[in-house]
Design an enzyme around this catalytic site. Structure first.
Site, PDB file in Angstrom:
ATOM      1  CG  HIS B 183      -1.655   1.163   1.568  1.00 24.65           C
ATOM      2  ND1 HIS B 183      -3.028   1.158   1.662  1.00 24.65           N
ATOM      3  CD2 HIS B 183      -1.284   2.449   1.822  1.00 24.65           C
ATOM      4  CE1 HIS B 183      -3.457   2.373   1.963  1.00 24.65           C
ATOM      5  NE2 HIS B 183      -2.428   3.172   2.067  1.00 24.65           N
ATOM      6  CG  ASP B 309      -9.007  -1.553  -1.176  1.00 25.29           C
ATOM      7  OD1 ASP B 309      -9.071  -2.277  -0.161  1.00 25.29           O
ATOM      8  OD2 ASP B 309      -8.524  -0.408  -1.157  1.00 25.29           O
ATOM      9  CG  HIS B 313     -15.785   0.977   6.436  1.00 27.28           C
ATOM     10  ND1 HIS B 313     -15.008   0.544   7.482  1.00 27.28           N
ATOM     11  CD2 HIS B 313     -14.930   1.279   5.424  1.00 27.28           C
ATOM     12  CE1 HIS B 313     -13.728   0.586   7.122  1.00 27.28           C
ATOM     13  NE2 HIS B 313     -13.656   1.018   5.883  1.00 27.28           N
TER      14      HIS B 313
HETATM   15 ZN   LIG Z   1      -7.139  -2.592   1.178  1.00 23.66          ZN
END
Ligand SMILES: [Zn+2]
Lengths: 297, 434
Positions: B183, B309, B313
């Site tokens: 990342h 990805d 949430h």
């Molecule tokens: Zn991720």
């Protein structure tokens, strides 16, 4: 009923309507109409600002409204209540408008999506401060009659200034040319796309300006090393007496306050003939009355 | 379980084996048995899938998924994540280690794998942490992670800021031949940022994250890669500068692979609109010029895979001030539709699109599947390229609904998903087997 979340997106005629209406609220104007008699305006200030809160408070009282003052100290935000919870609780008390200041850009937009009453942005993060821009424009209009063809130079920390953004849109919409000036580290990218001219050379820009608006340098940000020192800032971007000499005849000096005297602005300039700083303050109440009326009518 | 299935007269697109045309595909014992131009006879007892007008594809493989278990089961579990995966046409997912109990040990890896076995829907390949607790201080026990079943190591969600440690991670991982997935974000450049730095962040008064926060780290890691002769996989590439560096590194023969998300291919920073937290992610949605560069990079092979990805949430993580909003969106159930937007727009040919979703990711991580030659696992995704539908977040199989694409019209939809020869999704329904 509409919100005032920012100046961006407002048309010239809409802005002029607010400014025209504000004239009626000047001291000595036609007597206050008490258009909000029996109504409640909620002041929801998550970030302290004595000036702006007092000004909105006086504006609401002047229109006959009751004012509910809310600030986060000792309240439920510390217990994890979200912004929306707070706003909904305030809304339940039945205000016609929520006047709101918050340290996060866009916080009033979030609230406006979830409440039915008007939401008036009294400053959100580094985004907008629309009532300040309107009172600045009002002050300039009082002096000049109109803003068409005038050049306003905004000097200082543009990156963190909500006053700069609101003024940029407001002044442009009313026909002025806006030049912004400051060190590159305090200048966000893409200002040209928003309609500003950008310079880093105050001495070169100064003689063109019909008004110079000095922004408050936020000393609390010095730790982030945007600038080597306040002394150097003052030397490069402070409106000193020597620089004042180079301004156009009749050009005005403005500052949204509070001033770091001697830093952005020499005391002699702040209190000098060109300064309209106190007029800005006194026009604040009249302009905010007009805003409350327009947003709740 | 070991059913015989005949997919009849579908358009088979199998980039690895150079196939693109109408074929019959016969599946037996969980494997592809035969792929034929000529119609095949229906074997006794075989289930027949009439695939006329449909695409019959190698099952999609997602290299970048957050399943949230262990620790945040309210957002997603291995089971609900696998349901979302198969509903989105994915037959395999790589599970990121930034769970609440980080996957930095064989125990956590085994837990995830046992949950995946219980779910029994798609293949789940855990990725282990590069550093203990994702703290960026000490290497996690890579050997133990790999022997427990991890297929890559990554501190995803965070960069490895310490360059010396990153160098050692690349060196050490060469023992096992697994990719180090990164990342890329220089935290000193991105600090306090809430969206891409540009005219839109200026307009909204939000602190920006400059493209250099990513590009500088890509540059650093490519330098380290060259020295260590390791294997680097760059997650969610978001900007033009990174693409340029990766392209050049590949040309020089470095062992680097890269992925891009569907949302970075479809949206730019203007999607933030008036502080829509559903457009808040890390890396942030970039400028339109970056989007254009990413679209070129998937076509020319600079980018190897489309990965979602997938980042579930809760509502309360998103219904807050923009600066406070948590990064990330769910992606498994919208990936195909969004990729098809580029296909229908003529920006991506169908074969390359399928490659980016199947063979590309399989090759990048050395995973089984990703193609349909006889003997390959019968992981198959059937797509109706012309079905029109509207994204409805309320109907996601994922436990979370955080997507900026709710209400978006799509053309092209997953109609069936098969894993090891078993039908796990069809007619809009996930088929649980227990
Ligand atoms: Zn991720």
């Amino acid at each position: 009923m509409r919100h005032l979340l920012g100046i961006e997106g407002w048309r010239r005629d809409e802005l002029e309507a607010v400014l025209d209406r504000a004239r009626a609220h000047l001291p000595g104007g036609p007597d206050a109409t008490h258009t909000l008699r029996g109504k409640v305006v909620a002041n929801l200030f998550f970030e302290d600002s004595t000036r702006t809160r007092t000004s909105f408070h006086m504006a609401a009282r002047g229109l006959g409204a009751g004012v509910l003052n809310w600030s986060p100290s000792g309240s439920s935000t510390s217990k994890g209540e979200t912004l929306l919870d707070t706003a909904r609780n305030i809304e339940a008390t039945g205000p016609v408008a929520i006047v709101m200041r918050h340290r996060s850009s866009g916080a009033p937009h979030l609230v406006a999506k979830h409440v039915r009453c008007a939401v008036i942005n009294a400053g959100d993060g580094t985004h907008e401060h629309p009532s300040q821009a309107l009172l600045d424009a009002f002050t300039l209009r009082q002096r000049w009659g109109g803003l068409d063809g005038r050049t306003v130079l905004i000097v200082g920390d543009i990156l963190h200034s909500r006053v700069a953004r609101s003024n940029l849109w407001c002044l442009k919409a009313l026909g002025a040319r806006v030049v912004v000036c400051g060190p590159p580290t305090l200048m966000p990218p893409g200002l040209e796309a928003l309609g500003a001219e950008v310079t880093h050379n105050l001495d070169a820009a100064l003689p063109q300006a019909d008004a110079v608006m000095c922004l408050r340098l936020q000393l609390e940000r010095m730790g982030e090393a945007f600038l080597p020192s306040t002394k150097e800032y003052s030397r490069l971007f402070g409106l000193t007496a020597a620089r004042e000499e180079r301004m156009k005849a009749g050009a005005l000096v403005m500052h949204p306050g509070p001033i770091n005297r001697g830093l952005e602005l020499a005391p002699s300039v702040a209190d000098g003939e060109r300064s309209v700083i106190l007029e800005q303050v006194s026009n604040g109440v009249a302009v905010r009355r007009a805003i409350l009326e327009v947003c709740t009518s | 379980m070991s059913a015989t299935v005949l997919f009849r007269r579908g358009r088979v697109i199998d980039p690895r084996n150079g196939v693109d045309g109408v074929r019959d595909v016969l599946v037996q014992d969980g494997k592809v048995a035969q792929v034929s131009d000529a119609p095949l006879a229906v074997p006794a007892g075989a289930e027949v899938v009439e695939a006329d007008g449909k695409w019959v594809l190698p099952g999609f493989i997602d290299l970048h998924v957050h399943l949230r278990e262990p620790g945040e089961e309210g957002k997603e579990t291995v089971l609900t994540g696998c349901r979302a995966a198969v509903a989105g046409g994915f037959t395999a997912v790589v599970a990121m280690p930034n769970t609440k109990v980080v996957n930095d040990s064989g125990l956590v890896t085994e837990l995830v794998l046992s949950r995946a076995r219980a779910a029994n829907l798609c293949h789940v390949y855990p990725a282990g942490a590069i550093t203990k607790g994702l703290k960026g201080e000490e290497l996690a026990e890579t050997g133990e992670l790999i022997s427990s079943g991890c297929v890559a190591i990554t501190d995803d969600g965070k960069p490895v800021m310490n360059a010396a440690l990153m160098r050692r991670a690349l060196q050490y991982a060469t023992l096992f031949g697994v990719p180090v997935m990164v990342h890329e974000e220089d935290l000193t450049l991105s600090a306090g940022g809430a969206m891409h730095e540009g005219p839109t962040s200026t307009r909204l008064g939000l602190r920006g994250i400059p493209a250099s926060a990513e590009v500088a780290m890509v540059a650093r890691d490519l330098v380290l890669l060259e020295e260590t002769k390791g294997r680097l996989h760059i997650a969610h590439v978001s900007c033009e500068g990174s693409v340029r560096l990766i392209r050049e590194a590949k040309r020089r023969g470095l062992f680097v692979t890269a992925e891009v998300t569907p949302h970075h291919l479809i949206l730019d920073d203007r999607a933030v609109g008036d502080y829509d937290t559903h457009a808040k992610m890390a890396p942030p949605l970039r400028a339109d010029r970056d989007v254009e560069a990413l679209r070129e990079a998937i076509v020319d092979g600079t980018i190897d895979a489309i990965a979602t990805d997938h980042a579930p949430h809760g509502v309360l993580d998103k219904q807050v001030e923009f600066e406070k909003g948590i990064n990330g969106i769910v992606g498994l159930e919208t990936a195909l539709g969004l990729t098809m937007e580029l296909v229908h727009a003529g920006r991506l040919d169908a074969k390359r699109a399928v490659e980016l979703l199947s063979h590309g990711p399989a090759k990048a991580f050395g995973l089984p599947g990703g193609h349909l030659a006889p003997g390959a696992p019968a992981d198959i995704t059937v797509v109706d390229p012309s079905e029109e539908w509207t994204v409805d977040a309320h109907r996601f199989y994922s436990r979370s609904r955080n997507t900026p694409f709710h209400g978006r019209k799509q053309k092209g939809r997953v109609v069936q998903t098969w894993v090891s020869g078993r039908k796990v999704y069809a007619d809009g329904q996930v088929k649980e087997s227990r």
